[in-house]
Design an enzyme around this catalytic site. Structure first.
Site, mmCIF file in Angstrom:
data_model
loop_
_atom_site.group_PDB
_atom_site.id
_atom_site.type_symbol
_atom_site.label_atom_id
_atom_site.label_comp_id
_atom_site.label_asym_id
_atom_site.label_seq_id
_atom_site.Cartn_x
_atom_site.Cartn_y
_atom_site.Cartn_z
ATOM 1 C CD GLU A 183 -10.932 1.708 -7.889
ATOM 2 O OE1 GLU A 183 -11.813 2.443 -7.403
ATOM 3 O OE2 GLU A 183 -9.738 1.763 -7.545
ATOM 4 C CG ASN A 226 -11.155 3.305 -3.507
ATOM 5 O OD1 ASN A 226 -10.554 3.251 -2.446
ATOM 6 N ND2 ASN A 226 -10.594 2.943 -4.657
ATOM 7 C CD GLU A 307 -4.566 2.061 -3.068
ATOM 8 O OE1 GLU A 307 -5.773 1.897 -3.302
ATOM 9 O OE2 GLU A 307 -3.654 1.394 -3.571
ATOM 10 C CE LYS A 381 -5.664 -5.153 -1.634
ATOM 11 N NZ LYS A 381 -5.327 -4.267 -2.760
ATOM 12 C CG ASP A 386 -2.428 -3.914 -5.020
ATOM 13 O OD1 ASP A 386 -3.394 -4.627 -4.726
ATOM 14 O OD2 ASP A 386 -2.534 -2.827 -5.626
ATOM 15 C CD GLU A 408 -9.208 -7.387 -0.349
ATOM 16 O OE1 GLU A 408 -9.495 -6.865 0.748
ATOM 17 O OE2 GLU A 408 -8.873 -6.730 -1.350
ATOM 18 C CD GLU A 414 -5.771 -3.815 -9.701
ATOM 19 O OE1 GLU A 414 -6.390 -4.289 -8.745
ATOM 20 O OE2 GLU A 414 -5.135 -2.741 -9.634
HETATM 21 O O1 GCW Z 1 -4.720 -2.622 -6.198
HETATM 22 C C1 GCW Z 1 -5.284 -1.482 -5.798
HETATM 23 C C2 GCW Z 1 -6.199 -1.196 -6.917
HETATM 24 C C3 GCW Z 1 -7.232 -0.176 -6.539
HETATM 25 C C4 GCW Z 1 -7.959 -0.720 -5.315
HETATM 26 C C5 GCW Z 1 -6.962 -0.945 -4.202
HETATM 27 C C6 GCW Z 1 -7.611 -1.572 -2.981
HETATM 28 C C7 GCW Z 1 -10.260 -0.325 -4.878
HETATM 29 O O2 GCW Z 1 -5.434 -0.756 -8.006
HETATM 30 O O3 GCW Z 1 -8.094 -0.024 -7.621
HETATM 31 O O4 GCW Z 1 -8.961 0.161 -4.914
HETATM 32 O O5 GCW Z 1 -5.971 -1.805 -4.618
HETATM 33 O O6 GCW Z 1 -7.562 -2.777 -2.893
HETATM 34 O O7 GCW Z 1 -8.146 -0.860 -2.169
#
Ligand code: GCW
Length: 840
Positions: A183, A226, A307, A381, A386, A408, A414
């Site tokens: 992912e 995930n 999520e 994070k 994000d 994190e 990404e």
């Molecule tokens: O930014 C989002 C990503 C997902 C990711 C999620 C996370 C692994 O698009 O792909 O899942 O964050 O950090 O859990």
């Protein structure tokens, strides 16, 4: 016979000395290329002495032998035992004690965990260089440090030096799935898994362990957050143990991401309620089973209530109750729980002006401060949304004062060009790490909070989402490896400067030639800012299509849905009002001194303005420009800088190996084109939304372009592109006849030499063929066969698939006829956006 054999040998010798060796990038920063002046290190003894001890002793000695022999061009040999001769002695405190003999007097007993000390010792005629680790890891880090000194051409230390890591948690996460996909991975398939199992051949895993150890990283979480529900099945644990075996010699502990429903799904219990005694017992037994197979297991990463992942909320329990149930099982074994702070509701109500995703981390965790077991670390994070191109530091960092935290960071790009754009992330990470949160009105920079210093926490540190893959060079873009290297270096010492990290990486990766070093340093140094300029300014977020692959532009995808990445644009203004006074109140989550700076539109830094405030497009920034004009100018400036990457890179031809030269050239060429796609999409969108034209008249005005839909078509038909801003004039042409189609135009440029640029769309689903003729004579042809990961399923003309090819230096005169032929393949209809004729 004899003569010809000698000649053969001689030729072989010349070939070996003259060739720049072919490089795939697989060695990353551990190339150990021969250095220019090996005599500078003539005092380094050629014997490497290993005392009988741990496997790390041998790993360190082997690495020294491999590196020094290769760099200095003389043989280094490993000797065992206790010798009284000149030697490099590589050892650790435990091995030294075991060896008993006082072979040298060198006090290391004050060394902190994982630290090393390195120094020369001359006694009479005996000359020794001693690398002493506090423990096996420290010993490895010391060996890699010596190798880095030599590779980057620094002098050997004249006095003993010691170094130790900032914090105990220095982990990477890999979002690898058991089927072998990753992912948000942009460098091929998983090095760990294939087809539901751990790979038979784990050579790359051991190579990864070596790379990580060389920059001080001591843990890898080897599966996606995930997490696959099979992760804790007994047969999988046996398989994971093989990965841990590969990492162990490098001092890298393996850990796993687990799903909180495992007691139910794997253990077949009726519940996974974290406080249920049967669930608690299940975790204990499962953890014991893991430690039997993997004695140095690192622990678990947990993504829950986020999520679509289940979590404690299902039983009205808190994240603390969930984390603690698992942490208590790990504690006797020395394992950790890294519980992710990324918990938010992705079904927010856009019409609720108080709704705000950025608030979620703080809202979900601050009341739990102090309620976590001592082996729980909250993994936060860097920003509250994000991994966008610019975010403020998460307010959670200052809110957890009785809880260990790790930051994190996302190494895999990404939202930042997916390793098709060069974006050096260390300056971005440092911006967050250096943010002074002013907790309790005192200096509390994020880096000191996560180091555990500010609030005296026992654990904490750094987690980087790396997602390396099977691509020979690990991350696809040769420049992206600076981010993995830089992450390790910052985790070791967040006080290092961007330039220190960058310059050493460049030297180790590309060599010490002054032109090479200065050119690459300079290209990387500003690349984050450049990317920010042509993607998302003033804290608005990366304006990518958030409902798709997070790659190309797709501006309104962020608005009017439950994901909460809103910027609330309308015809009069733009930005999220997060003030306490009139907005969502998010700013009030910061300690008062910092909140005060953000709350006032006049003191809020411009680069976070639209994150914190809703302002008119005509709002004047600190540099005197209006918001909208700044957006136009920044996009033009950023895209223009991206055009310079190719010519600057071309100055290095012949100074570095051809393989990596060509690979990087191709990526820079791609980036130059895609930066223009971004520039045009964002600026046209702002112009339409605000109704305010660009003062310099650039936006929507492209005099050198001939839109495909305006050319004379044979077979090609126009289509509307969605979202509208991702194609010039919002239209493309497609060819739906197997025999091919063509577009023709008559040029009216004054006689001169020009670039002929074709902007077209390249899908995964086909390999359309194209050719360009001038007055019936071929200029060039190509196949649209790019396989950029982001567009795998996106077989549409849009900002993900738009790309370009340039034919330079073509002599043109008025009245010339230009024809473009396109032949579709599979479901790719040879789509074209425009042709552009520019001056050399
Ligand atoms: O930014 C989002 C990503 C997902 C990711 C999620 C996370 C692994 O698009 O792909 O899942 O964050 O950090 O859990």
């Amino acid at each position: 016979m004899r003569r010809s054999r000698n000649l053969g040998l001689l030729l072989l010798f010349f070939a070996a000395t003259l060739c720049v060796r072919a490089e795939t990038g697989s060695e990353a920063w551990l190339r150990y290329a021969p250095i220019a002046e090996p005599s500078r290190y003539a005092t380094l003894p050629s014997r490497i002495l290993v005392l009988p001890g741990s496997p790390a002793d041998l790993a360190a000695a082997n690495e020294l032998q491999r590196g020094l022999t290769s760099m200095l061009g003389r043989p280094f040999t490993i000797v065992h035992g206790v010798h009284g001769t000149d030697a490099i002695i590589v050892t650790n405190l435990a091995s030294l004690t075991r060896a008993g003999a006082a072979i040298f007097t060198f006090t290391g007993d004050k060394l902190l965990p994982e630290a090393f000390t390195l120094g020369e010792k001359v006694e009479g005629k005996t000359h020794r260089l001693i690398i002493l680790g506090a423990d096996p890891r420290g010993e490895l880090y010391g060996a890699f440090h010596l190798l880095e000194i030599v590779a980057s051409g620094q002098p050997l230390p004249t006095k003993p030096i010691s170094d130790s890591p900032s914090s105990p948690v220095r982990w990477v996460n890999q979002w690898d799935n058991l089927d072998g996909t990753i992912e948000r991975g942009y460098a091929g398939r998983s090095i760990f898994y294939d087809n539901g199992h751990v790979r038979a051949d784990l050579t790359r895993v051991s190579g990864y362990g070596r790379l990580l150890a060389s920059v001080g990283i001591n843990g890898v979480t080897v599966n996606n957050v995930n997490s696959d529900l099979r992760t804790l099945e007994p047969e999988m644990i046996v398989e994971f143990a093989r990965i841990a075996d590969q990492l162990r010699p490098w001092g890298v502990r393996m850990s796993l991401s687990v799903d909180l429903s495992s007691p139910q799904v794997v253990g077949h219990l009726p519940t996974f309620d974290p406080v249920d005694p049967t669930v608690i017992a299940w975790w204990r037994i499962k953890v014991d089973e893991i430690y039997k197979a993997i004695p140095d297991f690192g622990g678990f990463v947990i993504k829950a209530d986020s999520e679509g992942r289940v979590g404690p909320s299902q039983y009205h329990r808190t994240p603390a109750e969930a984390a603690n149930a698992v942490a208590r099982a790990l504690k006797p074994h020395g394992g950790l729980v890294l519980y992710r702070g990324f918990v938010y509701n992705n079904h927010l109500d856009y019409n609720d002006l108080k709704a705000d995703r950025a608030r979620a981390g703080y809202d979900n965790f601050h009341a739990l401060d102090g309620k976590f077991e001592s082996n729980v670390v909250i993994q936060v994070k860097n920003g509250p949304i994000d991994f966008q191109v610019r975010e403020p530091a998460s307010p959670l960092f200052a809110a957890l004062q009785h809880t260990s935290q790790a930051i994190e960071l996302q190494i895999t790009q990404e939202y930042l060009g997916q390793q098709r754009h060069m974006v050096f992330l260390v300056p971005m990470w440092k911006t967050t790490l250096d943010t002074d949160m002013r907790a309790d009105n005192r200096s509390t920079p994020v880096k000191e909070i996560v180091e555990g210093k500010s609030f005296h926490q026992p654990l904490g540190g750094f987690v980087g989402v790396a997602n390396v893959g099977l691509d020979a060079n690990w991350m696809h873009h040769p420049m992206a490896m600076a981010n993995l290297y830089g992450f390790g270096k910052l985790a070791w010492n967040p006080g290092l400067t961007t330039d220190q990290i960058l310059d050493t990486w460049t030297r180790l990766t590309w060599g010490n030639h002054p032109t090479v070093v200065s050119t690459i340093d300079e290209l990387q140094r500003h690349s984050w800012h450049v990317y920010e300029q042509y993607t998302g300014n003033l804290g608005i977020g990366t304006l990518t299509n958030i409902l798709s692959y997070h790659f190309g532009p797709g501006i309104e995808s962020a608005e009017r849905n439950g994901w909460g990445q809103w910027f609330r644009a309308d015809s009069t203004g733009i930005g999220m009002d997060r003030t306490v006074a009139t907005g969502t109140g998010y700013i009030g989550q910061y300690p008062p001194e910092l909140a005060k700076v953000y709350e006032d539109v006049n003191t809020c830094p411009d680069d976070l303005l639209l994150f914190m405030h809703h302002v008119p497009y005509t709002h004047v920034l600190h540099d005197g420009k209006t918001v909208v004009q700044y957006v136009y100018d920044a996009h033009y400036e950023g895209a223009a800088t991206a055009q310079t990457y190719v010519p600057r890179w071309q100055t290095l031809k012949g100074l570095i190996d051809d393989e990596r030269y060509e690979q990087t050239l191709k990526l820079f060429t791609y980036q130059a084109g895609h930066a223009i796609v971004w520039r045009d999409a964002v600026t046209r969108w702002f112009q339409k939304e605000s109704g305010i034209p660009d003062k310099l008249g650039r936006v929507g005005n492209y005099p050198d372009r001939i839109e495909a839909e305006n050319m004379t078509a044979e077979g090609y038909t126009p289509v509307d592109v969605k979202p509208w801003e991702t194609a010039s004039n919002s239209k493309a042409v497609v060819c739906n006849q197997a025999s091919g189609c063509s577009l023709t135009t008559t040029l009216d440029k004054p006689a001169d030499n020009y670039n002929i640029i074709v902007q077209y769309f390249d899908f995964w689903s086909g390999k359309s063929r194209f050719s360009v003729d001038l007055n019936g004579k071929p200029i060039g042809n190509w196949i649209a066969d790019d396989t950029l990961p982001p567009v795998r399923a996106e077989n549409q003309p849009n900002g993900d698939t738009s790309t370009r090819i340039t034919f330079p230096n073509i002599p043109l005169k008025p009245g010339d006829t230009l024809t473009l032929h396109g032949t579709p393949d599979n479901t790719e209809p040879a789509p074209v956006d425009y042709v552009e004729i520019t001056k050399q």
